[in-house]
Design a protein around this motif. Structure first.
Motif, PDB file in Angstrom:
ATOM      1  N   ALA A 137      20.056  10.826 -52.273  1.00 14.36           N
ATOM      2  CA  ALA A 137      18.624  11.086 -52.105  1.00 14.36           C
ATOM      3  C   ALA A 137      17.990  11.624 -53.381  1.00 14.36           C
ATOM      4  N   GLY A 138      18.718  12.461 -54.102  1.00 12.68           N
ATOM      5  CA  GLY A 138      18.165  13.014 -55.333  1.00 12.68           C
ATOM      6  C   GLY A 138      17.865  11.948 -56.368  1.00 12.68           C
ATOM      7  N   PHE A 139      18.702  10.904 -56.408  1.00 10.64           N
ATOM      8  CA  PHE A 139      18.459   9.846 -57.380  1.00 10.64           C
ATOM      9  C   PHE A 139      17.334   8.923 -56.918  1.00 10.64           C
ATOM     10  N   VAL A 140      17.160   8.775 -55.596  1.00  9.81           N
ATOM     11  CA  VAL A 140      15.999   8.042 -55.089  1.00  9.81           C
ATOM     12  C   VAL A 140      14.726   8.764 -55.512  1.00  9.81           C
ATOM     13  N   SER A 141      14.725  10.093 -55.384  1.00  5.73           N
ATOM     14  CA  SER A 141      13.569  10.894 -55.815  1.00  5.73           C
ATOM     15  C   SER A 141      13.301  10.718 -57.300  1.00  5.73           C
ATOM     16  N   GLU A 142      14.379  10.699 -58.095  1.00  7.28           N
ATOM     17  CA  GLU A 142      14.211  10.542 -59.538  1.00  7.28           C
ATOM     18  C   GLU A 142      13.646   9.173 -59.895  1.00  7.28           C
ATOM     19  N   GLN A 143      14.125   8.137 -59.219  1.00  9.74           N
ATOM     20  CA  GLN A 143      13.581   6.799 -59.455  1.00  9.74           C
ATOM     21  C   GLN A 143      12.081   6.767 -59.182  1.00  9.74           C
ATOM     22  N   LEU A 144      11.679   7.331 -58.058  1.00  6.12           N
ATOM     23  CA  LEU A 144      10.266   7.304 -57.670  1.00  6.12           C
ATOM     24  C   LEU A 144       9.412   8.117 -58.639  1.00  6.12           C
ATOM     25  N   ALA A 145       9.868   9.323 -58.966  1.00  5.09           N
ATOM     26  CA  ALA A 145       9.093  10.185 -59.863  1.00  5.09           C
ATOM     27  C   ALA A 145       8.931   9.543 -61.231  1.00  5.09           C
ATOM     28  N   THR A 146       9.999   8.950 -61.743  1.00  5.83           N
ATOM     29  CA  THR A 146       9.945   8.326 -63.066  1.00  5.83           C
ATOM     30  C   THR A 146       9.002   7.126 -63.058  1.00  5.83           C
ATOM     31  N   LEU A 147       9.079   6.325 -62.001  1.00  8.76           N
ATOM     32  CA  LEU A 147       8.188   5.166 -61.901  1.00  8.76           C
ATOM     33  C   LEU A 147       6.730   5.601 -61.837  1.00  8.76           C
ATOM     34  N   PHE A 148       6.409   6.517 -60.921  1.00 13.78           N
ATOM     35  CA  PHE A 148       5.014   6.923 -60.736  1.00 13.78           C
ATOM     36  C   PHE A 148       4.452   7.649 -61.956  1.00 13.78           C
ATOM     37  N   ALA A 149       5.314   8.231 -62.795  1.00 10.74           N
ATOM     38  CA  ALA A 149       4.846   8.909 -64.000  1.00 10.74           C
ATOM     39  C   ALA A 149       4.325   7.935 -65.049  1.00 10.74           C
ATOM     40  N   ASP A 150       4.658   6.658 -64.893  1.00 14.16           N
ATOM     41  CA  ASP A 150       4.317   5.692 -65.937  1.00 14.16           C
ATOM     42  C   ASP A 150       3.529   4.487 -65.431  1.00 14.16           C
ATOM     43  N   VAL A 151       3.797   4.045 -64.207  1.00 14.44           N
ATOM     44  CA  VAL A 151       3.248   2.786 -63.706  1.00 14.44           C
ATOM     45  C   VAL A 151       2.280   3.057 -62.555  1.00 14.44           C
ATOM     46  N   THR A 152       1.114   2.429 -62.609  1.00 13.50           N
ATOM     47  CA  THR A 152       0.165   2.505 -61.495  1.00 13.50           C
ATOM     48  C   THR A 152       0.574   1.481 -60.444  1.00 13.50           C
ATOM     49  N   VAL A 153       0.863   1.964 -59.248  1.00 15.51           N
ATOM     50  CA  VAL A 153       1.306   1.110 -58.151  1.00 15.51           C
ATOM     51  C   VAL A 153       0.157   0.965 -57.156  1.00 15.51           C
ATOM     52  N   HIS A 154      -0.149  -0.269 -56.785  1.00 14.03           N
ATOM     53  CA  HIS A 154      -1.302  -0.531 -55.919  1.00 14.03           C
ATOM     54  C   HIS A 154      -0.953  -0.655 -54.438  1.00 14.03           C
ATOM     55  N   ALA A 155       0.315  -0.858 -54.115  1.00 15.32           N
ATOM     56  CA  ALA A 155       0.758  -0.888 -52.718  1.00 15.32           C
ATOM     57  C   ALA A 155       2.266  -0.715 -52.695  1.00 15.32           C
ATOM     58  N   THR A 156       2.769  -0.099 -51.618  1.00 11.53           N
ATOM     59  CA  THR A 156       4.192   0.199 -51.494  1.00 11.53           C
ATOM     60  C   THR A 156       4.739  -0.340 -50.188  1.00 11.53           C
ATOM     61  N   THR A 183      19.530   6.726 -44.624  1.00  9.94           N
ATOM     62  CA  THR A 183      19.912   8.075 -44.212  1.00  9.94           C
ATOM     63  C   THR A 183      18.686   8.966 -44.091  1.00  9.94           C
ATOM     64  N   ALA A 184      18.851  10.041 -43.321  1.00 10.23           N
ATOM     65  CA  ALA A 184      17.744  10.983 -43.141  1.00 10.23           C
ATOM     66  C   ALA A 184      17.366  11.627 -44.469  1.00 10.23           C
ATOM     67  N   ASP A 185      18.358  11.934 -45.311  1.00  8.01           N
ATOM     68  CA  ASP A 185      18.058  12.565 -46.592  1.00  8.01           C
ATOM     69  C   ASP A 185      17.190  11.663 -47.472  1.00  8.01           C
ATOM     70  N   VAL A 186      17.471  10.365 -47.455  1.00 12.99           N
ATOM     71  CA  VAL A 186      16.663   9.440 -48.242  1.00 12.99           C
ATOM     72  C   VAL A 186      15.256   9.333 -47.663  1.00 12.99           C
ATOM     73  N   VAL A 187      15.150   9.318 -46.338  1.00 13.42           N
ATOM     74  CA  VAL A 187      13.824   9.307 -45.711  1.00 13.42           C
ATOM     75  C   VAL A 187      13.029  10.533 -46.137  1.00 13.42           C
ATOM     76  N   HIS A 188      13.657  11.709 -46.119  1.00 13.73           N
ATOM     77  CA  HIS A 188      12.975  12.938 -46.551  1.00 13.73           C
ATOM     78  C   HIS A 188      12.495  12.799 -47.994  1.00 13.73           C
ATOM     79  N   ALA A 189      13.350  12.254 -48.852  1.00  9.67           N
ATOM     80  CA  ALA A 189      13.008  12.117 -50.269  1.00  9.67           C
ATOM     81  C   ALA A 189      11.832  11.181 -50.464  1.00  9.67           C
ATOM     82  N   VAL A 190      11.839  10.064 -49.764  1.00  8.23           N
ATOM     83  CA  VAL A 190      10.753   9.086 -49.895  1.00  8.23           C
ATOM     84  C   VAL A 190       9.454   9.663 -49.349  1.00  8.23           C
TER      85      VAL A 190
END
Length: 270
Positions: free
Chosen positions: A57-76, A83-90
């Motif tokens: 889950a921590g690496f899922v969070s890192e992927q998302l944070a790194t992406l959003f810090a640089d790229v404008t996303v218009h829909a997800t 897993t529940a931990d990944v759901v919490h992270a997302v």
């Protein structure tokens, strides 16, 4: 003007028909730049799933944070989270809505019947992701699990369950009725404005691998391209795209089980 950008947060399918592979193909086919955050690796083919390896889950969070810090996303688009931990992270990453309208495909069971999500994750999807979703796209068994009721058996029950799912927090629900059988494939869109029933002729094919992923990612792609969350406007073109992909799936000849839909039907030929 910059390109429309869509994000898929989902698992990987080595056979290329579902998961992030299907999502990225769909984004491309519909003229949208695709980005992806992986939540799980699967060992699967057109006949079934033999293994699932969750991304921490921590690496899922890192992927998302790194992406959003640089790229404008218009829909997800959200797919298999596992897993529940990944759901919490997302859910935490999307709380500030950095990725535009959110289409949540609550993936629980593969077309082959293999379970892809545990019970704790189902509870987390219900309590944390659905309230964040602009659109949720369950099939009949998934809607029943989310509501804790028997699966719908007719269109009236589809409409009632779609409306009930609105009570869990999403802004709109597209309840897919493919499991009902019959000559038509019937989906029900429920919003605050009411219920709309859409129908397409059922395609006689075994090439159905990735249909749910493809429809949800088509809706996200169209939302990104048109910069809108008006699902009543987007459902028909998304279903038309999937219909073409289903009709042409058999021409690919990939695998010996439930083959993939053809994401580039009408494009490769040209």
């Amino acid at each position: 003007m910059s390109a429309a950008v869509a994000l898929t947060v989902a698992g990987s399918d080595p056979s290329g028909g579902a998961g992030i592979q299907a999502d990225l193909k769909t984004f491309s086919a519909l003229g949208v730049y695709g980005t992806a955050v992986l939540t799980a690796l699967t060992a699967q083919n057109t006949r079934g799933v033999t293994g699932v390896h969750a991304v921490p889950a921590g690496f899922v969070s890192e992927q998302l944070a790194t992406l959003f810090a640089d790229v404008t996303v218009h829909a997800t688009k959200l797919g298999m989270l596992g897993t529940a931990d990944v759901v919490h992270a997302v859910a935490a990453a999307l709380a500030g809505r950095p990725g535009g309208p959110v289409v949540c495909d609550p993936v629980m069971v593969a077309t082959s019947g293999d379970r892809l999500i545990d019970d704790a994750a189902v509870d987390a999807v219900r309590s944390e992701l659905l309230p964040l979703a602009d659109l949720v796209t369950p099939n009949v068994p998934e809607a029943a699990v989310l509501l804790g009721v028997p699966p719908a058996t007719d269109v009236d029950q589809l409409a009632a369950q779609a409306t009930a799912l609105l009570g869990l927090g999403p802004r709109a629900v597209l309840l897919k009725g493919g499991h009902l059988g019959g000559e038509d494939s019937v989906d029900v869109l429920a919003t605050a404005d009411g219920v709309t029933v859409t129908r397409r002729p059922r395609v006689d094919t075994t090439s159905t691998h990735g249909t749910g992923c493809t429809l949800a990612s088509a809706l996200a792609a169209l939302a990104a391209r048109h910069r809108t969350g008006d699902w009543a406007r987007l459902v028909d073109p998304a279903r038309d795209y999937l219909q073409r992909a289903l009709q042409a799936g058999g021409t690919l000849g990939v695998g010996s089980g439930h083959g993939p839909v053809h994401h580039f039907a009408g494009i490769w030929e040209r």
